[in-house]
Scaffold this motif. Structure first.
Motif, PDB file in Angstrom:
ATOM      1  N   VAL A 243       0.844  -1.206   0.000  1.00 44.14           N
ATOM      2  CA  VAL A 243       0.000   0.000   0.000  1.00 44.14           C
ATOM      3  C   VAL A 243       0.876   1.252   0.000  1.00 44.14           C
ATOM      4  O   VAL A 243       0.619   2.211  -0.742  1.00 44.14           O
ATOM      5  CB  VAL A 243      -0.952  -0.013   1.215  1.00 44.14           C
ATOM      6  N   LEU A 244       1.926   1.246   0.837  1.00 41.63           N
ATOM      7  CA  LEU A 244       2.816   2.408   0.898  1.00 41.63           C
ATOM      8  C   LEU A 244       3.540   2.629  -0.424  1.00 41.63           C
ATOM      9  O   LEU A 244       3.687   3.759  -0.890  1.00 41.63           O
ATOM     10  CB  LEU A 244       3.834   2.224   2.028  1.00 41.63           C
ATOM     11  N   ARG A 245       4.007   1.552  -1.048  1.00 42.10           N
ATOM     12  CA  ARG A 245       4.722   1.685  -2.321  1.00 42.10           C
ATOM     13  C   ARG A 245       3.785   2.205  -3.415  1.00 42.10           C
ATOM     14  O   ARG A 245       4.192   3.037  -4.244  1.00 42.10           O
ATOM     15  CB  ARG A 245       5.308   0.329  -2.731  1.00 42.10           C
ATOM     16  N   ALA A 256       8.311   2.583  -6.935  1.00 42.30           N
ATOM     17  CA  ALA A 256       8.557   1.963  -5.635  1.00 42.30           C
ATOM     18  C   ALA A 256       8.345   0.457  -5.649  1.00 42.30           C
ATOM     19  O   ALA A 256       9.004  -0.286  -4.918  1.00 42.30           O
ATOM     20  CB  ALA A 256       7.642   2.599  -4.581  1.00 42.30           C
ATOM     21  N   HIS A 257       7.430  -0.043  -6.482  1.00 41.48           N
ATOM     22  CA  HIS A 257       7.170  -1.489  -6.517  1.00 41.48           C
ATOM     23  C   HIS A 257       8.353  -2.272  -7.067  1.00 41.48           C
ATOM     24  O   HIS A 257       8.488  -3.458  -6.800  1.00 41.48           O
ATOM     25  CB  HIS A 257       5.927  -1.775  -7.361  1.00 41.48           C
ATOM     26  N   GLU A 258       9.197  -1.629  -7.860  1.00 34.26           N
ATOM     27  CA  GLU A 258      10.312  -2.315  -8.507  1.00 34.26           C
ATOM     28  C   GLU A 258      11.643  -2.034  -7.833  1.00 34.26           C
ATOM     29  O   GLU A 258      12.684  -2.391  -8.346  1.00 34.26           O
ATOM     30  CB  GLU A 258      10.395  -1.880  -9.978  1.00 34.26           C
ATOM     31  N   GLN A 259      11.628  -1.370  -6.661  1.00 32.12           N
ATOM     32  CA  GLN A 259      12.880  -0.941  -6.036  1.00 32.12           C
ATOM     33  C   GLN A 259      12.978  -1.449  -4.608  1.00 32.12           C
ATOM     34  O   GLN A 259      11.970  -1.764  -3.957  1.00 32.12           O
ATOM     35  CB  GLN A 259      12.961   0.596  -6.035  1.00 32.12           C
ATOM     36  N   THR A 260      14.232  -1.518  -4.130  1.00 29.16           N
ATOM     37  CA  THR A 260      14.486  -1.844  -2.737  1.00 29.16           C
ATOM     38  C   THR A 260      14.276  -0.590  -1.890  1.00 29.16           C
ATOM     39  O   THR A 260      14.041   0.502  -2.411  1.00 29.16           O
ATOM     40  CB  THR A 260      15.917  -2.355  -2.552  1.00 29.16           C
ATOM     41  N   ASP A 262      16.453   1.099  -0.103  1.00 32.04           N
ATOM     42  CA  ASP A 262      17.488   2.101  -0.361  1.00 32.04           C
ATOM     43  C   ASP A 262      17.247   2.810  -1.691  1.00 32.04           C
ATOM     44  O   ASP A 262      17.444   4.038  -1.805  1.00 32.04           O
ATOM     45  CB  ASP A 262      18.878   1.447  -0.363  1.00 32.04           C
ATOM     46  N   GLU A 263      16.821   2.067  -2.716  1.00 35.24           N
ATOM     47  CA  GLU A 263      16.552   2.682  -4.018  1.00 35.24           C
ATOM     48  C   GLU A 263      15.360   3.621  -3.950  1.00 35.24           C
ATOM     49  O   GLU A 263      15.335   4.664  -4.622  1.00 35.24           O
ATOM     50  CB  GLU A 263      16.307   1.589  -5.058  1.00 35.24           C
ATOM     51  N   ILE A 264      14.376   3.289  -3.139  1.00 30.60           N
ATOM     52  CA  ILE A 264      13.223   4.185  -2.974  1.00 30.60           C
ATOM     53  C   ILE A 264      13.672   5.513  -2.390  1.00 30.60           C
ATOM     54  O   ILE A 264      13.278   6.593  -2.866  1.00 30.60           O
ATOM     55  CB  ILE A 264      12.157   3.519  -2.077  1.00 30.60           C
ATOM     56  N   PHE A 265      14.517   5.475  -1.378  1.00 32.23           N
ATOM     57  CA  PHE A 265      14.949   6.718  -0.747  1.00 32.23           C
ATOM     58  C   PHE A 265      15.896   7.515  -1.645  1.00 32.23           C
ATOM     59  O   PHE A 265      15.961   8.732  -1.546  1.00 32.23           O
ATOM     60  CB  PHE A 265      15.587   6.429   0.614  1.00 32.23           C
ATOM     61  N   ASP A 266      16.614   6.821  -2.526  1.00 32.24           N
ATOM     62  CA  ASP A 266      17.398   7.559  -3.523  1.00 32.24           C
ATOM     63  C   ASP A 266      16.482   8.333  -4.453  1.00 32.24           C
ATOM     64  O   ASP A 266      16.781   9.471  -4.859  1.00 32.24           O
ATOM     65  CB  ASP A 266      18.261   6.580  -4.335  1.00 32.24           C
ATOM     66  N   GLY A 267      15.334   7.746  -4.823  1.00 33.31           N
ATOM     67  CA  GLY A 267      14.394   8.428  -5.690  1.00 33.31           C
ATOM     68  C   GLY A 267      13.635   9.540  -4.995  1.00 33.31           C
ATOM     69  O   GLY A 267      13.135  10.466  -5.637  1.00 33.31           O
ATOM     70  N   LEU A 268      13.544   9.466  -3.639  1.00 32.64           N
ATOM     71  CA  LEU A 268      12.805  10.485  -2.884  1.00 32.64           C
ATOM     72  C   LEU A 268      13.683  11.599  -2.327  1.00 32.64           C
ATOM     73  O   LEU A 268      13.174  12.515  -1.685  1.00 32.64           O
ATOM     74  CB  LEU A 268      12.073   9.808  -1.711  1.00 32.64           C
ATOM     75  N   LYS A 269      14.998  11.526  -2.582  1.00 32.64           N
ATOM     76  CA  LYS A 269      15.894  12.485  -1.928  1.00 32.64           C
ATOM     77  C   LYS A 269      15.642  13.926  -2.361  1.00 32.64           C
ATOM     78  O   LYS A 269      15.929  14.860  -1.608  1.00 32.64           O
ATOM     79  CB  LYS A 269      17.351  12.095  -2.183  1.00 32.64           C
ATOM     80  N   ASN A 270      15.107  14.113  -3.570  1.00 33.29           N
ATOM     81  CA  ASN A 270      14.846  15.481  -4.049  1.00 33.29           C
ATOM     82  C   ASN A 270      13.379  15.866  -3.914  1.00 33.29           C
ATOM     83  O   ASN A 270      12.956  16.904  -4.437  1.00 33.29           O
ATOM     84  CB  ASN A 270      15.283  15.620  -5.510  1.00 33.29           C
ATOM     85  N   LYS A 271      12.582  15.015  -3.260  1.00 29.65           N
ATOM     86  CA  LYS A 271      11.170  15.313  -3.067  1.00 29.65           C
ATOM     87  C   LYS A 271      10.978  16.079  -1.760  1.00 29.65           C
ATOM     88  O   LYS A 271      11.742  15.935  -0.812  1.00 29.65           O
ATOM     89  CB  LYS A 271      10.347  14.024  -3.036  1.00 29.65           C
ATOM     90  N   GLU A 272       9.943  16.911  -1.744  1.00 27.20           N
ATOM     91  CA  GLU A 272       9.669  17.728  -0.562  1.00 27.20           C
ATOM     92  C   GLU A 272       8.926  16.883   0.476  1.00 27.20           C
ATOM     93  O   GLU A 272       7.699  16.806   0.482  1.00 27.20           O
ATOM     94  CB  GLU A 272       8.846  18.955  -0.950  1.00 27.20           C
ATOM     95  N   ILE A 273       9.700  16.224   1.331  1.00 28.15           N
ATOM     96  CA  ILE A 273       9.143  15.415   2.409  1.00 28.15           C
ATOM     97  C   ILE A 273       9.824  15.847   3.706  1.00 28.15           C
ATOM     98  O   ILE A 273      11.051  15.866   3.795  1.00 28.15           O
ATOM     99  CB  ILE A 273       9.391  13.908   2.169  1.00 28.15           C
ATOM    100  N   PRO A 274       9.056  16.232   4.733  1.00 26.20           N
ATOM    101  CA  PRO A 274       9.670  16.598   6.009  1.00 26.20           C
ATOM    102  C   PRO A 274      10.544  15.471   6.548  1.00 26.20           C
ATOM    103  O   PRO A 274      10.265  14.290   6.346  1.00 26.20           O
ATOM    104  CB  PRO A 274       8.439  16.862   6.917  1.00 26.20           C
ATOM    105  N   GLN A 283      12.059   3.870   8.936  1.00 27.71           N
ATOM    106  CA  GLN A 283      11.941   2.898  10.030  1.00 27.71           C
ATOM    107  C   GLN A 283      10.919   1.822   9.686  1.00 27.71           C
ATOM    108  O   GLN A 283      11.143   0.625   9.921  1.00 27.71           O
ATOM    109  CB  GLN A 283      11.531   3.625  11.308  1.00 27.71           C
ATOM    110  N   LEU A 284       9.799   2.224   9.087  1.00 27.97           N
ATOM    111  CA  LEU A 284       8.729   1.269   8.764  1.00 27.97           C
ATOM    112  C   LEU A 284       9.167   0.296   7.680  1.00 27.97           C
ATOM    113  O   LEU A 284       8.976  -0.923   7.805  1.00 27.97           O
ATOM    114  CB  LEU A 284       7.484   2.047   8.314  1.00 27.97           C
ATOM    115  N   LEU A 285       9.762   0.802   6.585  1.00 24.38           N
ATOM    116  CA  LEU A 285      10.183  -0.073   5.492  1.00 24.38           C
ATOM    117  C   LEU A 285      11.325  -0.999   5.931  1.00 24.38           C
ATOM    118  O   LEU A 285      11.401  -2.152   5.504  1.00 24.38           O
ATOM    119  CB  LEU A 285      10.609   0.760   4.283  1.00 24.38           C
TER     120      LEU A 285
END
Length: 331
Positions: A243-245, A256-260, A262-274, A283-285
């Motif tokens: 659901v989260l992915r 997100a469904h095709e990534q680990t 660490d790869e998800i967080f690499d893709g989110l590093k430039n996104k505006e997330i607090p 922590q959850l993943l």
């Protein structure tokens, strides 16, 4: 009377001492007989193989039924001899003596270096002591090369005539599929042209739900299933992270469904997330990965907290519509 009592007392203690010695000797004989009844062996199907070929190594033990024994653990290789795979253990009961059984573990082995290799003794552990097999020798022979003969060039390919009928024989399946597709297409076109036209019907449109609404609904359905309460912890975290992915893909356009993780967080590093939300998601993943791949068993509190963290992350990161500027309103 005193002297007779002393003699009787000495006789009683002497009898007890002799009984103790007898029991000790019988116990030693029992353990010795038990130890002698355990026989271990290591052997090869073939003691000589060509380089790169395989043979089977058999490690077996003959022992009384239900004897507590530990087989030796073989790693991926024994020196330059590699273990290709471990075969299923074989157990056979002695037909002449039903109280005896033989258990054999077999391994496919090979080597890519020519030479003679002595496989070491293999040790079995029991409560009465350790038992070692004898050593076995494996000879790996190199492929002989006749250096007296002349090397020849590679022969050129022969020219062979290739007709249309030869091509048809090789591709008849593709031709039949193509013809069937053409006939099916022609039939559908003819049907749609000749079919009666129906009156237009009113279609009730279904409102499109936002990504966060869909995710929250799915999480509530997952909570209602009570999977982790039924010891389905791995399935619980698998559906939770799915659901989260799915939410991350729709909200931040990452695969997100095709990534680990660490790869998800690499893709989110430039996104505006607090940062707090990033930490919660990380922590959850990570906990979900440990449950799914490392068989970790979280507590009931961690299971409930994972659901709450997932819902809070979605609520706090959902798409917020931009406020309408008064200057953009029509006058």
């Amino acid at each position: 009377m005193c002297k007779r009592s002393i003699i009787n007392f000495a006789d009683i203690h002497l009898n007890r001492f002799l009984s103790f010695i007898l029991i000790f000797l019988l116990t030693g004989v029992y353990f010795n007989a038990s130890a002698q009844s355990v026989q271990v062996e290591a052997r090869l199907d073939r003691v000589s193989i060509p380089i790169g070929d395989q043979t089977l190594l058999h490690i077996s033990v003959r022992m009384p039924l239900k004897t507590d024994i530990t087989f030796p653990e073989l790693k991926d290789s024994i020196g330059k001899v590699q273990i290709v795979k471990s075969l299923k253990a074989d157990t056979a009961v002695d037909k002449k003596d039903p109280n005896q059984e033989t258990i054999t573990h077999s391994y496919a082995i090979t080597s890519f270096d020519a030479g003679v290799y002595v496989l070491p003794q293999f040790t079995f552990h029991t409560k009465t002591g350790d038992f070692k097999t004898g050593t076995v020798t494996l000879q790996v022979k190199a492929v002989p090369v006749d250096t007296t003969k002349t090397f020849y060039d590679i022969k050129q390919p022969l020219a062979v005539s290739y007709t249309f009928w030869d091509w048809l024989k090789d591709h008849w399946i593709a031709v039949m599929i193509t013809l069937a597709a053409v006939l099916l297409t022609a039939g559908l076109v003819y049907y749609y042209k000749k079919r009666p036209v129906k009156e237009a019907s009113i279609v009730n449109t279904v409102p499109i739900l936002s990504a966060d609404t869909i995710a929250i609904n799915k999480l509530n359905e997952l909570r209602a299933k009570k999977l982790w309460q039924q010891n389905e912890v791995k399935l619980y975290y698998s559906e939770l992270t799915d659901v989260l992915r799915e939410y991350l893909e729709k909200r931040y356009q990452v695969k997100a469904h095709e990534q680990t993780t660490d790869e998800i967080f690499d893709g989110l590093k430039n996104k505006e997330i607090p940062q707090d939300n990033r930490n919660t998601l990380k922590q959850l993943l990570t906990l979900a990965d440990l449950v799914k791949f490392a068989k970790q068993k979280p507590t009931a509190f961690e299971n409930e907290q994972s659901m709450d963290n997932a819902i809070n992350f979605i609520v706090q990161t959902k798409h917020q519509p931009k406020p309408i500027d008064k200057e953009d309103l029509p006058k």
